[in-house]
Design a protein around this motif. Structure first.
Motif, PDB file in Angstrom:
ATOM      1  N   VAL A   1       1.635 -59.002 -22.778  1.00 29.01           N
ATOM      2  CA  VAL A   1       1.148 -59.644 -21.664  1.00 29.01           C
ATOM      3  C   VAL A   1       0.014 -59.206 -21.103  1.00 29.01           C
ATOM      4  N   GLN A   2      -0.311 -57.879 -21.492  1.00 23.89           N
ATOM      5  CA  GLN A   2      -1.718 -57.303 -20.860  1.00 23.89           C
ATOM      6  C   GLN A   2      -1.716 -55.922 -21.845  1.00 23.89           C
ATOM      7  N   THR A   3      -3.321 -55.804 -21.860  1.00 21.02           N
ATOM      8  CA  THR A   3      -3.643 -54.756 -22.555  1.00 21.02           C
ATOM      9  C   THR A   3      -4.812 -53.785 -21.803  1.00 21.02           C
ATOM     10  N   ASN A   4      -4.803 -52.533 -21.962  1.00 23.47           N
ATOM     11  CA  ASN A   4      -5.999 -51.805 -21.324  1.00 23.47           C
ATOM     12  C   ASN A   4      -6.317 -50.611 -22.336  1.00 23.47           C
ATOM     13  N   GLU A   5      -7.270 -51.136 -23.495  1.00 27.50           N
ATOM     14  CA  GLU A   5      -7.451 -50.089 -24.419  1.00 27.50           C
ATOM     15  C   GLU A   5      -8.639 -49.563 -24.083  1.00 27.50           C
ATOM     16  N   LEU A   6      -8.964 -48.292 -24.835  1.00 30.71           N
ATOM     17  CA  LEU A   6     -10.229 -47.724 -24.859  1.00 30.71           C
ATOM     18  C   LEU A   6     -11.017 -48.647 -25.537  1.00 30.71           C
ATOM     19  N   THR A   7     -12.435 -48.375 -25.414  1.00 30.12           N
ATOM     20  CA  THR A   7     -13.361 -48.930 -26.343  1.00 30.12           C
ATOM     21  C   THR A   7     -13.509 -48.435 -27.773  1.00 30.12           C
ATOM     22  N   PHE A   8     -13.975 -49.080 -28.716  1.00 27.83           N
ATOM     23  CA  PHE A   8     -14.173 -48.320 -29.965  1.00 27.83           C
ATOM     24  C   PHE A   8     -14.866 -47.139 -29.930  1.00 27.83           C
ATOM     25  N   GLU A   9     -16.060 -47.100 -29.106  1.00 22.80           N
ATOM     26  CA  GLU A   9     -17.120 -46.112 -28.975  1.00 22.80           C
ATOM     27  C   GLU A   9     -16.120 -44.834 -28.322  1.00 22.80           C
ATOM     28  N   GLN A  10     -15.482 -45.189 -27.220  1.00 25.57           N
ATOM     29  CA  GLN A  10     -14.820 -44.111 -26.687  1.00 25.57           C
ATOM     30  C   GLN A  10     -13.623 -43.437 -27.594  1.00 25.57           C
ATOM     31  N   ALA A  11     -12.827 -44.291 -28.179  1.00 21.33           N
ATOM     32  CA  ALA A  11     -11.764 -43.594 -28.953  1.00 21.33           C
ATOM     33  C   ALA A  11     -12.539 -42.992 -30.123  1.00 21.33           C
TER      34      ALA A  11
ATOM     35  N   GLU B   1     -15.326 -41.057 -29.948  1.00 19.35           N
ATOM     36  CA  GLU B   1     -15.863 -39.886 -29.545  1.00 19.35           C
ATOM     37  C   GLU B   1     -14.760 -38.791 -29.295  1.00 19.35           C
ATOM     38  N   ILE B   2     -13.682 -39.345 -28.856  1.00 20.20           N
ATOM     39  CA  ILE B   2     -12.493 -38.410 -28.641  1.00 20.20           C
ATOM     40  C   ILE B   2     -11.901 -37.948 -30.298  1.00 20.20           C
ATOM     41  N   TYR B   3     -11.856 -39.005 -30.908  1.00 20.80           N
ATOM     42  CA  TYR B   3     -11.414 -38.518 -32.393  1.00 20.80           C
ATOM     43  C   TYR B   3     -12.360 -37.497 -32.910  1.00 20.80           C
ATOM     44  N   ASN B   4     -13.541 -37.827 -32.815  1.00 22.96           N
ATOM     45  CA  ASN B   4     -14.518 -37.014 -33.625  1.00 22.96           C
ATOM     46  C   ASN B   4     -14.728 -35.600 -32.999  1.00 22.96           C
ATOM     47  N   ILE B   5     -14.089 -35.342 -31.717  1.00 24.07           N
ATOM     48  CA  ILE B   5     -13.817 -34.195 -31.341  1.00 24.07           C
ATOM     49  C   ILE B   5     -12.473 -33.284 -31.755  1.00 24.07           C
ATOM     50  N   ALA B   6     -11.342 -34.248 -31.442  1.00 20.09           N
ATOM     51  CA  ALA B   6     -10.142 -33.673 -31.920  1.00 20.09           C
ATOM     52  C   ALA B   6      -9.995 -33.049 -33.233  1.00 20.09           C
ATOM     53  N   MET B   7     -10.365 -33.970 -34.053  1.00 24.14           N
ATOM     54  CA  MET B   7     -10.000 -33.896 -35.635  1.00 24.14           C
ATOM     55  C   MET B   7     -10.782 -32.796 -35.931  1.00 24.14           C
ATOM     56  N   LYS B   8     -11.642 -31.986 -35.566  1.00 19.87           N
ATOM     57  CA  LYS B   8     -12.191 -30.841 -35.927  1.00 19.87           C
ATOM     58  C   LYS B   8     -11.454 -29.592 -35.421  1.00 19.87           C
ATOM     59  N   VAL B   9     -10.544 -29.669 -34.592  1.00 18.77           N
ATOM     60  CA  VAL B   9      -9.561 -28.608 -34.218  1.00 18.77           C
ATOM     61  C   VAL B   9      -8.467 -28.456 -35.060  1.00 18.77           C
ATOM     62  N   LYS B  10      -8.319 -27.441 -36.039  1.00 18.43           N
ATOM     63  CA  LYS B  10      -7.463 -27.427 -37.086  1.00 18.43           C
ATOM     64  C   LYS B  10      -5.900 -27.233 -36.870  1.00 18.43           C
ATOM     65  N   ASP B  11      -5.668 -26.602 -35.697  1.00 25.65           N
ATOM     66  CA  ASP B  11      -4.323 -26.364 -35.311  1.00 25.65           C
ATOM     67  C   ASP B  11      -3.650 -27.599 -34.435  1.00 25.65           C
TER      68      ASP B  11
ATOM     69  N   LYS C   1      -6.979 -40.293 -43.372  1.00 29.35           N
ATOM     70  CA  LYS C   1      -7.794 -39.378 -43.777  1.00 29.35           C
ATOM     71  C   LYS C   1      -9.227 -39.261 -43.512  1.00 29.35           C
ATOM     72  N   GLU C   2      -9.808 -40.225 -42.918  1.00 29.03           N
ATOM     73  CA  GLU C   2     -11.122 -40.756 -42.671  1.00 29.03           C
ATOM     74  C   GLU C   2     -11.792 -39.566 -41.758  1.00 29.03           C
ATOM     75  N   LYS C   3     -12.963 -39.355 -41.739  1.00 28.54           N
ATOM     76  CA  LYS C   3     -13.772 -38.401 -40.800  1.00 28.54           C
ATOM     77  C   LYS C   3     -14.191 -39.246 -39.444  1.00 28.54           C
ATOM     78  N   ASP C   4     -13.934 -40.415 -39.818  1.00 30.38           N
ATOM     79  CA  ASP C   4     -14.362 -41.150 -38.235  1.00 30.38           C
ATOM     80  C   ASP C   4     -13.535 -42.359 -38.456  1.00 30.38           C
ATOM     81  N   LEU C   5     -13.443 -43.460 -37.172  1.00 35.77           N
ATOM     82  CA  LEU C   5     -12.712 -44.388 -37.078  1.00 35.77           C
ATOM     83  C   LEU C   5     -13.187 -45.884 -37.389  1.00 35.77           C
TER      84      LEU C   5
END
Length: 272
Positions: free
Chosen positions: A83-93, A95-105, A140-144
């Motif tokens: 019925v409705q979606t409110n998603e992140l933009t690809f660019e926003q997602a 940026e978050i992923y590129n930061i988070a995936m580098k923190v190994k724990d 397993k990719e380093k980006d989205l």
């Protein structure tokens, strides 16, 4: 008079093993019979909720709904109609992923409209989400870039240490140049949604669609991502195992926990 019940799932309606008690099922079905709508309001995707909907008699039903991804999507149960979606933009997602995936724990989940991808899967997390009916796809990719054409509903990270959850929140917010809605859930996840997307706003949007006023809504929750939902309805309820913030917002705290707290609230405020 309560016309709509929205409830968190994990640790509110469902037990630590992901199961729902007969007591909660019975109360929900009684409420439905009395004409009250029951809507799961969860951070999870709607596909993982189908087994629960079957038990509640809500699967494939018209004008019955699930709120998923912390308010990122409202889905009608009949035909899984979005019925409705409110998603992140690809660019926003990204940026978050590129930061988070580098923190190994931490491991990192990327929720698209229909799938869950997980980078650096940690066994404790895999064990937990298996009980929730979530079937992640290892990523397993380093980006989205492979997900560029998907609707990305949210990005979350997992670590069981709350100090680390707060660290991830602060790290991401410090390094992106856009606003986000950040919440915590299940004492293990830091959740990143588009700004303005939360369980509470989605509840009011669905209620408006159904012609239901905020004072006619009861919301039941236990954790950080439930706070917007609890703060925006007429009757906010926290189960006994809820965190202190949820209990502070709630107008009533149940004696029961996730085993029977929802049933207690329904019997007291809806069926009494």
């Amino acid at each position: 008079m309560i016309k709509l019940i929205v409830s968190d799932l994990d640790e509110t309606l469902l037990g630590l093993d992901g199961s729902i008690s007969d007591e909660n099922i019975k109360a929900i079905k009684k409420a439905q019979k009395a004409g009250v709508k029951f809507v799961p309001n969860t951070g999870r995707g709607f596909s993982s909720v189908q087994g629960l909907l079957q038990k509640l008699g809500l699967k494939d039903q018209k004008e019955e709904f699930v709120i998923s991804y912390n308010g990122g999507a409202i889905v009608e149960n009949a035909g899984l109609k979005v019925v409705q979606t409110n998603e992140l933009t690809f660019e926003q997602a990204s940026e978050i992923y590129n930061i988070a995936m580098k923190v190994k724990d931490f491991d990192t989940h990327v929720y698209t409209l229909n799938d869950v991808y997980i980078y650096n899967p940690l066994q404790a997390d895999l064990d937990y989400i298996e009980t929730r009916g979530v079937r992640p796809i290892e990523y397993k990719e380093k980006d989205l870039k492979l997900l560029r054409n998907e609707k990305i509903m949210k990005v979350i990270t997992m670590n069981p240490d709350f100090n680390r959850l707060a660290y991830m929140r602060d790290l991401v917010l410090k390094n992106v140049d856009f606003d986000l809605n950040v919440t915590f859930s299940s004492d293990r996840y830091t959740e990143f949604n588009k700004k303005g997307v939360d369980k509470g706003l989605a509840t009011l949007e669905l209620a408006n669609r159904l012609g239901i006023k905020k004072d006619e809504i009861m919301a039941i929750g236990d954790n950080g991502n439930d706070l917007p939902m609890l703060s925006k309805v007429g009757l906010p309820i926290a189960v006994s195992n809820a965190n202190d913030q949820a209990k502070k917002i709630a107008k009533h705290v149940t004696n029961g926990d996730y085993v029977n707290g929802v049933a207690e609230a329904i019997n007291k405020f809806v069926l009494d």
